[in-house]
Scaffold this motif. Sequence first.
Motif, PDB file in Angstrom:
ATOM      1  N   GLY A 341       0.774  -1.225   0.000  1.00 33.07           N
ATOM      2  CA  GLY A 341       0.000   0.000   0.000  1.00 33.07           C
ATOM      3  C   GLY A 341       0.809   1.279   0.000  1.00 33.07           C
ATOM      4  N   MET A 342       2.061   1.220   0.483  1.00 31.95           N
ATOM      5  CA  MET A 342       2.914   2.410   0.500  1.00 31.95           C
ATOM      6  C   MET A 342       4.045   2.313  -0.518  1.00 31.95           C
ATOM      7  N   LEU A 343       3.925   1.351  -1.455  1.00 32.08           N
ATOM      8  CA  LEU A 343       4.911   1.165  -2.524  1.00 32.08           C
ATOM      9  C   LEU A 343       6.304   0.867  -1.973  1.00 32.08           C
ATOM     10  N   THR A 344       6.338   0.096  -0.884  1.00 33.77           N
ATOM     11  CA  THR A 344       7.637  -0.247  -0.308  1.00 33.77           C
ATOM     12  C   THR A 344       8.234  -1.507  -0.915  1.00 33.77           C
ATOM     13  N   GLY A 345       7.465  -2.256  -1.682  1.00 35.39           N
ATOM     14  CA  GLY A 345       7.971  -3.479  -2.297  1.00 35.39           C
ATOM     15  C   GLY A 345       6.850  -4.210  -2.994  1.00 35.39           C
ATOM     16  N   GLY A 346       7.159  -5.403  -3.516  1.00 38.41           N
ATOM     17  CA  GLY A 346       6.130  -6.240  -4.101  1.00 38.41           C
ATOM     18  C   GLY A 346       5.881  -5.971  -5.576  1.00 38.41           C
ATOM     19  N   ARG A 347       4.884  -6.673  -6.111  1.00 47.52           N
ATOM     20  CA  ARG A 347       4.579  -6.617  -7.541  1.00 47.52           C
ATOM     21  C   ARG A 347       4.096  -5.251  -7.989  1.00 47.52           C
ATOM     22  N   VAL A 348       3.505  -4.483  -7.069  1.00 50.72           N
ATOM     23  CA  VAL A 348       2.977  -3.189  -7.469  1.00 50.72           C
ATOM     24  C   VAL A 348       4.074  -2.290  -8.033  1.00 50.72           C
ATOM     25  N   LEU A 349       5.314  -2.462  -7.580  1.00 51.08           N
ATOM     26  CA  LEU A 349       6.402  -1.628  -8.104  1.00 51.08           C
ATOM     27  C   LEU A 349       6.606  -1.867  -9.597  1.00 51.08           C
ATOM     28  N   HIS A 350       6.449  -3.100 -10.029  1.00 54.05           N
ATOM     29  CA  HIS A 350       6.567  -3.397 -11.459  1.00 54.05           C
ATOM     30  C   HIS A 350       5.426  -2.743 -12.239  1.00 54.05           C
ATOM     31  N   HIS A 351       4.241  -2.683 -11.621  1.00 53.70           N
ATOM     32  CA  HIS A 351       3.116  -2.007 -12.289  1.00 53.70           C
ATOM     33  C   HIS A 351       3.351  -0.505 -12.381  1.00 53.70           C
ATOM     34  N   VAL A 352       3.915   0.084 -11.353  1.00 57.20           N
ATOM     35  CA  VAL A 352       4.214   1.519 -11.399  1.00 57.20           C
ATOM     36  C   VAL A 352       5.250   1.803 -12.480  1.00 57.20           C
ATOM     37  N   ARG A 353       6.238   0.932 -12.606  1.00 57.19           N
ATOM     38  CA  ARG A 353       7.231   1.100 -13.674  1.00 57.19           C
ATOM     39  C   ARG A 353       6.573   0.993 -15.041  1.00 57.19           C
ATOM     40  N   ALA A 354       5.624   0.069 -15.184  1.00 54.46           N
ATOM     41  CA  ALA A 354       5.002  -0.165 -16.487  1.00 54.46           C
ATOM     42  C   ALA A 354       3.987   0.906 -16.848  1.00 54.46           C
ATOM     43  N   PHE A 355       3.176   1.340 -15.891  1.00 58.06           N
ATOM     44  CA  PHE A 355       2.055   2.230 -16.192  1.00 58.06           C
ATOM     45  C   PHE A 355       2.293   3.680 -15.770  1.00 58.06           C
ATOM     46  N   GLY A 356       3.260   3.908 -14.891  1.00 65.12           N
ATOM     47  CA  GLY A 356       3.497   5.255 -14.381  1.00 65.12           C
ATOM     48  C   GLY A 356       3.880   6.286 -15.436  1.00 65.12           C
ATOM     49  N   PRO A 357       4.658   5.954 -16.466  1.00 62.98           N
ATOM     50  CA  PRO A 357       5.072   6.988 -17.428  1.00 62.98           C
ATOM     51  C   PRO A 357       3.966   7.487 -18.358  1.00 62.98           C
ATOM     52  N   ASP A 358       2.835   6.804 -18.465  1.00 62.50           N
ATOM     53  CA  ASP A 358       1.792   7.149 -19.445  1.00 62.50           C
ATOM     54  C   ASP A 358       0.750   8.061 -18.796  1.00 62.50           C
ATOM     55  N   PRO A 359       0.542   9.268 -19.322  1.00 65.38           N
ATOM     56  CA  PRO A 359      -0.407  10.211 -18.702  1.00 65.38           C
ATOM     57  C   PRO A 359      -1.866   9.772 -18.779  1.00 65.38           C
ATOM     58  N   ARG A 360      -2.182   8.788 -19.603  1.00 63.08           N
ATOM     59  CA  ARG A 360      -3.567   8.292 -19.638  1.00 63.08           C
ATOM     60  C   ARG A 360      -3.895   7.495 -18.370  1.00 63.08           C
ATOM     61  N   ASN A 361      -2.890   6.998 -17.696  1.00 62.36           N
ATOM     62  CA  ASN A 361      -3.086   6.096 -16.569  1.00 62.36           C
ATOM     63  C   ASN A 361      -3.194   6.867 -15.251  1.00 62.36           C
ATOM     64  N   ALA A 362      -3.476   6.137 -14.180  1.00 61.41           N
ATOM     65  CA  ALA A 362      -3.567   6.752 -12.846  1.00 61.41           C
ATOM     66  C   ALA A 362      -3.012   5.802 -11.805  1.00 61.41           C
ATOM     67  N   ILE A 363      -2.370   6.378 -10.809  1.00 63.82           N
ATOM     68  CA  ILE A 363      -1.957   5.653  -9.604  1.00 63.82           C
ATOM     69  C   ILE A 363      -2.801   6.220  -8.463  1.00 63.82           C
ATOM     70  N   VAL A 364      -3.577   5.366  -7.836  1.00 69.54           N
ATOM     71  CA  VAL A 364      -4.542   5.798  -6.830  1.00 69.54           C
ATOM     72  C   VAL A 364      -4.101   5.265  -5.467  1.00 69.54           C
ATOM     73  N   LEU A 365      -3.713   6.174  -4.577  1.00 72.19           N
ATOM     74  CA  LEU A 365      -3.240   5.816  -3.248  1.00 72.19           C
ATOM     75  C   LEU A 365      -4.425   5.705  -2.300  1.00 72.19           C
ATOM     76  N   ALA A 366      -4.444   4.633  -1.516  1.00 72.64           N
ATOM     77  CA  ALA A 366      -5.644   4.348  -0.716  1.00 72.64           C
ATOM     78  C   ALA A 366      -5.290   3.998   0.714  1.00 72.64           C
ATOM     79  N   GLY A 367      -4.670   4.924   1.421  1.00 74.34           N
ATOM     80  CA  GLY A 367      -4.330   4.676   2.806  1.00 74.34           C
ATOM     81  C   GLY A 367      -3.183   5.564   3.239  1.00 74.34           C
ATOM     82  N   PHE A 368      -2.806   5.463   4.506  1.00 71.04           N
ATOM     83  CA  PHE A 368      -1.753   6.315   5.040  1.00 71.04           C
ATOM     84  C   PHE A 368      -0.423   6.011   4.359  1.00 71.04           C
ATOM     85  N   GLN A 369       0.326   7.071   4.031  1.00 69.93           N
ATOM     86  CA  GLN A 369       1.635   6.936   3.393  1.00 69.93           C
ATOM     87  C   GLN A 369       2.694   7.463   4.353  1.00 69.93           C
TER      88      GLN A 369
END
Length: 465
Positions: A341-369
Amino acid sequence: MSARKSRPGRSQFRLTFLGATGTVTGSRYLVEAGGRRILVDCGLFQGYKPLRLRNWAEFPVDPASIEAVVLTHAHLDHSGYLPRLAAQGFTGKIWATRATRSLCGILLPDSARLLEEDAGHANRKGYSKHHPAEPLYDEAQAQQALRLFQPAAWERSFEPVPGLRARLHPQGHILGAAAVTLEHAGARITFSGDIGRNHDPVMRPPAPPAPSDWIVVESTYGNRSHGGDHLEQELLSVCRRVLARGGAIVLPAFAVGRAQLLLLLIARLQQRGALPRAPLYLNSPMAADVTALYERFAGEHALGPEDFALLRERVQIIGTADESRALNARSGPLIVVSASGMLTGGRVLHHVRAFGPDPRNAIVLAGFQAGGTRGAALAGGARSLRIHGEQVAINAEVVALQAASAHADSDELLAWLRSAPERPRGVFVTHGEPDAADALRLRIEHELGWPAQVPEYRDSVDLLG
């Protein structure tokens, strides 16, 4: 409420703060009673590097001298140091609710695997300062710690060590979460753990505090309000907008509680036609296993059989690493919920690398950071993140949901304290960043009229003084 030495001739009952001071992570409370030592919680420090380095530092007391651990709940900032403690000589019992034991059976081995994978990746890529990079603990050590667990029933007294009584009270927040009350030599102290919310869609409300001389209360949101609890409307707004432009939505989510809630709300929106039925993925084997545990412990939360049936119908589970990589090659519209949930590890980091550069996409944070995490950097406006030793541009829309937290906000924390059946001698405000902790301290003093203080790391207090 200042620290004092125990008076000669009296039984010792002392509390020392070994974590969760000046930060929301690393919950570790050393309690000494009649010459015996226990820990309440044994969590990982997360976030800023100076905090993370405490995980590697020599433990402040000999782990072999600790006779028991009592856990409030399974989140890694409360349980994630257990394998390291056991590897350093702790052999006592770890007391927890049955649901917390079951969750730790998932979270601790998963944490170990991620630590091992990160160390292996660092060695292959050569970006660690340590040669070779080593994990804080491995999966065998996590399994070693799990063998020490002892189940404790709700609202039933037990003795983690002779002469010290303990009791666990339902606290909402996540499956199995408890407040812990300890009693020794006529004095009582309650540790709030993480306090849930009164109107959480998944968990039931927290129980009032037990009668206590002292209360240790969390302050994650001690200076904030969650607002009007319109999480479904927040999700609907961002998902409609991004899916309409053909984008992919990445939802980093804690595997316990938040992942299940987000998936359920999105599935309900799709079921009633408020959202298009874009593919909805859960790419977290751990979160999938946790969902099964929620179904197993059906009497301890607010979800019903129809909710689990809807999740099975609408959510596509990503199991293997190959399936995860294939998902990164897809384009929107789609929705991916993945840990952590805080992007400290795991598979989500690979998704952020894949989808983060494209402005059509969104990263939605859902909890305390927590400060120092990638999630906190994104919430603060960062437009690039360092992931696996490389800088990744973030051109995707970044949205921080305001109503997604499983933690009580400032008003709810005050309401929980106010529901105590008697006035305590004092309150220790922990598990919050400095502004939040001090804001809650002031509210406790001014609105409840109770003595309160924000302890510092390794502060110690005589509970009989």
